[in-house]
Every structure is written in structure tokens, then in C-alpha cells.
Design an enzyme around this catalytic site. Structure first.
Site, PDB file in Angstrom:
ATOM      1  N   LYS A 180      -6.196   5.045   7.998  1.00  0.00           N
ATOM      2  CA  LYS A 180      -5.018   5.773   7.539  1.00  0.00           C
ATOM      3  C   LYS A 180      -5.281   7.276   7.487  1.00  0.00           C
ATOM      4  CE  LYS A 180      -3.078   1.933   4.874  1.00  0.00           C
ATOM      5  NZ  LYS A 180      -2.777   1.402   3.532  1.00  0.00           N
TER       6      LYS A 180
ATOM      7  N   SER B  69       0.817  -1.218   0.000  1.00  0.00           N
ATOM      8  CA  SER B  69       0.000   0.000   0.000  1.00  0.00           C
ATOM      9  C   SER B  69       0.852   1.271   0.000  1.00  0.00           C
ATOM     10  CB  SER B  69      -0.932   0.006   1.212  1.00  0.00           C
ATOM     11  OG  SER B  69      -0.203   0.090   2.414  1.00  0.00           O
TER      12      SER B  69
END
Length: 802
Positions: A696, A653
Site C-alpha cells: 500500500k 482496512s
């Protein structure tokens, strides 16, 4: 293309309860069972109705889906329509006591059989001693004894008379019988006998020798007469016992004439009672009271009945048994022991049923992990299913600890539907490494983690919330509270367009919200109570998150949230511990120089990077090779690192963030530090979706808010992740105020333009990037590296660089 911040309606999708008219959950019709599990319900229906061997079920799904409860509710309806299975008992094997006999009886008849045999023995313990103490028996027994005594007395009288005519007497001594001469009724002393004439002495001695033979014959006859007496007494006892037993046996048999195995056993009991009547008579003569002579291990329990399984007193239909502790004994049954005078003994009454016995004819529910964790249980379950019968096995024999005699009870035919529950990984590992799994568990029921979010499914989930609240005795939830619970279900699903079906997680939130309402003295749970419950859940689990943020705010971990920097970008990662996930920023840096075309992942070099992470870094080389200086060998050395990362790094990611840092270092273009980046990238430069997008964003937002929001801060996320956004209210409020922003990015060019403030640039018709574009500067730098390497080679230098 200029990337615009996401509109507010893309950051959070509120619940739509327009399909339901209600004020609180008390107004809703609760819904239970398999909500949104059509695939699993179809598999369960098929698996429970097919009758062929091997078609047992393996139910898999996420933890907290409460699969057991859902499947059990479905099975209850099916179980009620089926006939009750038969009872099973164990009785004594009078021929071979170590092999108890199993008898099958119609449902509910085992208890009556046991009671009948118990009453039979109880009655006989009183009746038999009375019969043997009766006048008739005593008279007949006395006649037998008298005949024996008379026969013995007559034989000795005849011998004594014969000896008397010869002046010889028969004496009884401690050592037996002896013959001696007598005179005037007195035994002649040896001294006097020695003075007799020789002829007379010899005549007496000859007579004594003849009489001794007669005496020996009589003595030898006595044991035969005694045996004859015992035989006559035994026959009398049999006749007397049969007379007393027959009526009782016939009464006990009367209620079971339709069950051949039972009547045969009772006939066997009749024969054994007649042969072993002495123990009843002895017990009656002792006259002991207050002693339970029918307890296991006593002489009388040989006639008792051990009920293994009975349907007496149970609800109609087949049993549904859930075994939470599937040890070998709990699963297939066990044999218990009693200590008698320091020795362990057992008998058929100490054979105990296992879960397979109790579930026979119905359904057995087992947790797959629990079965695998117990020694011998998994192999015993497969062996039992293959044999089609339950054989009780003593675990001590498996491990070589048998130190006493055990039993081998008759196996019992098995007809059961086994339902195993487990997580997906466990099932797939078993399927890969245990070839017998497919032989015994042919039907897979896979529970969904979530379902599509529509007004219809939100209405269904609202009714499910009402059902959970009702079953757990919770206060009613008002409309806004239900809406927040549904929105939280979407957050749990990590998708704004889906609703989580992990019921246990929703149940926990409802219970905690009810607790908050109780503390606030409210009779109805409000939205604020649900908010308080969710905040409290985070606060309890967030110690590590808070410490991680603390080291950033104290500048122990270096993260910039303002300014620009070449070759440096804020990446985002997610940490999950104990079911709580949180995001945190990580500084990613890159350094470049001329080299042999190698992009070095420092995490991989020191074995801190996992294979997926390493794959993401290798993709960067493919991107560079396919986008820049296509006519020039790649002459680059680049090093990428997660700064201040001291644990393993896995996942791709951050690959887009690493590529941004690499391009920035090559173009010497500063990147904004008030933005953070997440997303993976492919070799063509397309940004790909990642997991944990909400956590996040919120992780970087928390750092920015703690330092003070500037109005320029934000997060770049993959465009494909927009559908997953269900952000916290404070993040949405900051975006609404214009102090924070979420940017959806589709390509590397879009992202690098936003981060650097410069256009990425496209190739013109001549195949070149615009010189002032960022891509143009990257390509120029790579060509310059190639030129440096060529010049170095022309000068005779040996290329040993990276």
C-alpha cells in the site's frame, strides 16, 4: 499528540549474519529437512511411530512450503530402520479361475518363485512331448489300440462265420452294416431272390432277423469298447505324465518347502498338469517355433506367477511411495483386458498393483486435492483403510459399463501409513463436511508459514539457502547476496520480525539470481544479482499494476496528491493477481446532511461491498454515537463511497479513511490530499492493523514519485503495522531525503489532526470539546442537524428523510 514520521531504521530491518563467518554459501554447512517446524516434526514423528489403525497423517501448510520433500526426508530415516515388507503374488485358482489366489512370500522371494514356475513349464513343454513320443509309451499305447481293434475284429469275424453257414453275407454300406443272402459268394439280386420258393425265402429272412440282433449287439458294444480304450489311454497318459512331471515338480518345490502356501499351490499345479497334459503334447506335435506361449492369454499362463509386489532389488527398509495421479486404478490396483477375436478377456496375470500395494508395509504419500478430484478415489481410500485390506475393484462396475467377465482377486491385508498433503482450507472443509476424516486421519501436522527472526534463525535460514543452492546446482552466493535473500524472506512473511518458510518462493529467487550471475559471467552470485532477479520478477508480473497507475497519472482515475479537500481522502487497497500483490490509492468521499442517523455505504447498497467492509462502515455509526452529542439523538444522513470503484470491495482496512472523510465533511475541515491512509478502526477510535502495508505504501509512493515528490507526501499507517515494514530501497531513499514520510497512527484523533492540520481536541471537565477543535466542530454540526430536525418536526413536517 503530534505524529512524527518513522525513523529510517523502522522502515527496513537488514539481515544480521554476525553469527556466521563465511564469504559464500560454499563455506556453510547446508541444512535440509524441517527448518523451523518443531510442531510439525513432532506430529510427524508421533504419527509415523504409532501403530494403531486410523493414526494416519494429514499435513497442511502454505503452498510452496515443499511439505512433501520435507516429510519424505524425515520418513527416509525412519523407513531405513524397519524390516522390509513381504512380497505378494497372484496365482491361478484352478477351482474358480475368476477368483485369483494371493500368496504372501518373504521379502525378495517372489521373483525366485516366478522363475521356478516359468522354468517348470518351459521344461515340461519339451519333456512331456518327448516322453509321449518315446518307444515305451508308443508300445503301450499301440497295445491298447491293438486290443481294441482285435476285440472289434473278433466279434465281426464270429458273426460273419455264423452268417456264412446260413448263406448270408455281411455288407458294409454308406449307411452302416447290412445282411443279404449270398449264393456261391455273390449277393443274390432282389429279382432272383423273389423267384425263390416262399418257404426258402422265409427261412432266409428269419435267419437274417436273428443275425441282425447279433449285429446290433456288436454295434452297441463298440462305443463301450471305445470308452474302455480311452480310459486305458487316459490312465496311461496320467501314469506317463506323472512320471515326467513328478521330478520337475519336486525340483521346483525344493526351494520353497518353508512356505506352505507355495507348496500347496505347486501340488495343485501337479494335479492340473497331469489332467491337462494333452495341450503340452499337442503343442509339441505342432512344433511351432517363435511363438511366446507364456504370454498372457495363452493356455500355458495358468501355471505362471503374477508378481504384484516384490522387494527384490530395493533398498533396505520399508517403501515410501508418492502417487502423483491417484486414479482409482492407480490407487487400489486394476484389472487389464486383452482383445482376442473381438472379445475382451482377462486372467490373473493381468491384475496390476496400485500405490497401496506398493506402499504396503511402509508409507504412502498423496495430495489430498488430487485424490478428491479423481472419481471414486477418496471413498475407495477410506473404504480400504476401514477394511484393513486392499480389494481391487473394477471401475466399470461402478458406472454400469461392465460388458465382459471380470475377476475378484483375493484381497491383500493392508498395513500402511498414509500421509495426505493439502492446504489448510481444504483440511478444515473436509473436517467440517466429512465425518470420516477424523476416523482415518487422526494426526494433524500443521506447517508454519514463518519463524521468528533472530540472529540464530537468520543463521539457520542462511544454511538453508546454502542447501537449496547446492541441491539445485547453483553458484555460491556471497554474504551480501545471502543477506538480501533473508531480507526478502522477511518481506515474504509480511513481518520485519519473521522469516518466511515458504521454501519454494526462496528457491525460485535463488535460481533466477543464479541466472543473472551467469549472464554477467560471475562465478559467485552477488547482491546485485539478487536485486536484478527480484526486480525482474516484479516487472514480469506488473502489467496490470502499471496500467492501474497509468490511468491515475492520466487523470482518468481521479487521485489528488497535493492540496486539500473537504470530505475527501486517499484510501489504500491491495490487489493480488497470480501471486503478485500491489497497492493502489482510491478516492473516498463523504457527503452529510440532517437525517435519521443513518450512515449509508453506497458500496453495500449496490451490493459491491462485502460483509467485512460493511461491518467496518457500521462501526462508524457506533463511533459517532459514542463520541459526539451524547445527549442528542443522532440526526445525520451520511453517504460514503469509493469513487470510480466498479468491482467488489471487501475488507475493513479503509474504515479509518472513511471515518476521516466523514469527520471532515461534518466539521467542514479540508483534508490533505498529499497523504494517503490505511487502517481499520474500532468503535473507540483505535486504529487497528491491516494487511499488505508495504504494498500500500509503495503503491501511493509510485504515484507521488511519478508526479514529482514535494516533500510533504506520505502515508498514515496503523502503529501496530510498523513491525511489518520491509519497504523498497527507493521508498527508504525518499524518506531519508525528506521527500516522503511514513506516519504511525494509534487513534483517529492522531490521524485527523495530521490530515486536517488542526487539533482533534479532548473533552474538558465540563464534558465539552474545545469550540475551535475539530471534534468540537463535529459535535456542533451534529447538534445543529438535531436542531434542524426538531424545528422541522415542530412545524408539522413529516420526517420521511433518510
Amino acid at each position: 499528540m503530534t505524529v512524527k514520521p518513522l525513523a529510517l531504521d523502522r522502515l527496513y530491518r537488514p539481515a544480521d549474519l554476525s553469527r556466521l563467518a563465511f564469504a559464500t554459501t560454499a563455506d556453510l554447512e547446508p541444512i535440509d529437512g524441517l527448518v523451523g517446524q518443531a510442531r510439525a516434526a513432532e506430529a510427524i514423528d508421533f504419527g509415523t511411530r504409532v501403530e494403531h489403525p486410523g493414526f494416519n497423517l494429514f499435513v497442511i501448510g502454505p503452498q510452496g512450503a515443499r511439505m512433501q520433500d520435507a516429510v519424505k526426508a524425515l520418513l527416509v530415516a525412519q523407513a531405513a530402520t524397519k524390516p522390509r515388507p513381504n512380497d505378494w503374488v497372484y496365482v491361478n485358482n484352478f477351482t474358480d479361475p475368476e477368483r485369483p489366489i494371493a500368496i504372501e512370500l518373504p521379502p525378495g522371494r517372489a521373483r525366485a518363485f516366478q522363475q521356478a514356475m516359468h522354468e517348470l513349464i518351459d521344461d515340461l513343454q519339451s519333456a512331456l512331448p518327448a516322453v509321449f513320443q518315446s518307444e515305451d509309451y508308443q508300445t503301450r499305447r499301440g497295445a491298447i489300440d491293438e486290443a481294441f481293434q482285435r476285440k472289434q475284429a473278433e466279434a465281426f469275424a464270429a458273426l460273419r462265420e455264423k452268417a456264412g453257414t446260413q448263406d448270408i453275407g455281411i455288407l458294409r454300406t454308406p449307411l452302416g452294416f447290412a445282411l443279404a443272402p449270398v449264393k456261391e459268394g455273390q449277393v443274390v439280386p432282389p429279382d432272383e431272390f423273389a423267384t425263390w420258393p416262399e418257404a426258402r425265402r422265409q427261412a432266409v429272412q428269419a435267419a437274417i432277423a436273428t443275425l441282425e440282433k447279433d449285429l446290433e449287439h456288436i454295434v452297441h458294444q463298440i462305443p463301450k469298447w471305445e470308452k474302455q480304450r480311452r480310459d486305458e489311454v487316459r490312465e496311461l497318459n496320467r501314469e506317463t505324465a506323472k512320471f515326467a512331471v513328478d521330478q520337475q515338480i519336486d525340483e521346483a518345490k525344493a526351494d520353497f518347502t518353508d512356505i506352505a502356501r507355495v507348496t500347496r499351490h505347486i501340488e495343485t499345479v501337479r494335479a492340473d498338469l497331469v489332467e491337462n497334459v494333452a495341450m503340452f503334447v499337442a503343442k509339441g506335435e505342432e512344433g511351432e517355433e517363435g511363438v511366446d506361449e507364456l504370454r498372457p492369454g495363452t493356455p500355458f499362463d495358468r501355471y505362471e506367477v503374477n508378481i504384484l509386489v516384490t522387494q527384490d532389488g530395493r533398498e533396505p527398509g520399508v517403501p515410501i511411495i508418492e502417487e502423483l495421479h491417484p486414479t482409482l486404478g492407480n490407487l487400489i490396483g486394476r484389472i487389464e483386458y486383452l482383445s482376442r477375436r473381438g472379445v475382451l478377456t482377462t486372467n490373473f496375470r493381468l491384475v496390476k498393483a496400485g500405490a497401496l500395494h506398493r506402499a504396503n508395509g511402509g508409507y504412502l504419500l498423496l495430495d489430498a486435492r488430487a485424490v478428491l478430484m479423481e472419481p471414486f478415489s477418496w471413498t475407495a481410500l477410506k473404504r480400504t483403510l476401514r477394511r484393513g485390506e486392499i480389494a481391487i475393484e473394477d471401475i466399470s462396475r461402478f458406472i454400469g459399463l461392465t460388458s465382459t467377465a471380470s475377476l475378484e482377486p483375493d484381497p491383500i491385508p493392508l498395513k500402511v501409513k498414509v500421509v495426505l498433503f493439502g492446504d489448510r482450507l481444504l483440511y478444515f472443509l473436509l473436517a467440517a463436511y466429512d465425518p470420516e476424516l477424523g476416523e482415518h486421519f487422526k494426526v494433524l501436522a500443521d506447517f508454519e508459514n514463518d519463524l521468528a527472526r533472530t540472529p540464530e534463525t537468520e543463521a539457520i535460514l542462511a544454511r538453508l539457502v546454502a542447501g537449496i543452492a547446492g541441491r539445485n546446482g547453483l553458484r555460491p552466493f556471497d554474504r551480501d547476496a545471502v543477506a538480501l535473500v533473508l531480507e526478502h524472506a522477511a518481506r515474504l512473511a509480511d513481518h520485519a520480525g519473521k522469516l518466511s518458510l515458504v521454501v519454494e518462493q526462496l528457491r525460485e529467487v535463488l535460481i533466477e539470481a543464479d541466472f543473472c550471475a551467469r549472464d554477467a559471467a560471475r562465478e559467485v552470485v552477488a547482491r546485485s544479482d539478487v536485486e536484478s532477479a527480484l526486480a525482474a520478477r516484479i516487472r514480469r508480473a506488473a502489467r496490470i499494476r502499471d496500467r492501474a497507475q497509468e490511468v491515475i497519472l492520466e487523470k482518468v482515475a481521479l487521485i489528488d496528491t497535493a492540496g486539500t479537500h473537504v470530505g475527501q481522502v486517499n484510501g489504500l487497497s491491495v490487489t493480488e493477481l497470480g501471486g503478485f500483490a500491489f497497492g493502489r490509492p482510491t478516492r473516498i468521499t463523504c457527503r452529510v446532511r440532517p437525517g435519521s442517523g443513518k450512515v449509508v455505504d453506497i458500496e453495500r447498497e449496490v451490493e459491491l461491498g462485502g460483509p467485512v467492509h460493511s461491518k467496518g462502515v457500521l462501526i462508524l455509526s457506533g463511533f459517532l454515537a459514542g463520541h459526539y452529542a451524547l445527549d442528542t439523538p443522532m440526526s445525520l444522513f451520511a453517504s460514503l463511497v469509493f469513487e470510480q470503484s466498479y468491482a467488489g470491495v471487501e475488507g475493513d482496512s479503509a474504515s479509518s479513511a472513511e471515518l476521516y472523510a466523514l469527520l471532515s465533511a461534518l466539521a467542514e475541515a479540508p483534508l490533505r490530499q498529499d497523504l494517503a491512509v490505511t487502517g481499520s478502526v474500532n468503535q473507540h477510535g483505535a486504529i487497528q492493523a491491516i494487511g499488505g502495508v508495504n504494498e500500500k505504501i509503495e503503491g501511493f509512493f509510485d504515484i507521488c514519485r511519478a508526479r514529482g515528490l514535494t516533500g510533504t507526501q506520505g502515508v498514515l499507517i496503523p502503529e501496530a503495522n510498523v513491525q511489518h515494514l520491509m519497504l523498497r530501497a527507493d521508498v527508504i531513499a525518499a524518506c531519508e531525503a525528506g521527500s516522503f514520510a511514513i506516519y504511525p497512527v494509534a487513534t483517529i484523533d492522531d490521524g485527523i489532526a495530521l490530515l486536517s492540520g488542526r487539533a482533534a481536541g479532548r473533552r474538558a471537565t465540563d464534558g465539552r470539546y474545545p469550540p475551535d477543535s475539530l471534534n468540537g466542530q463535529v459535535e456542533a454540526r451534529l447538534r445543529a442537524f438535531a436542531s434542524i430536525r426538531r424545528d422541522f418536526a415542530r412545524q408539522g413536517g413529516k420526517d420521511t428523510g433518510p
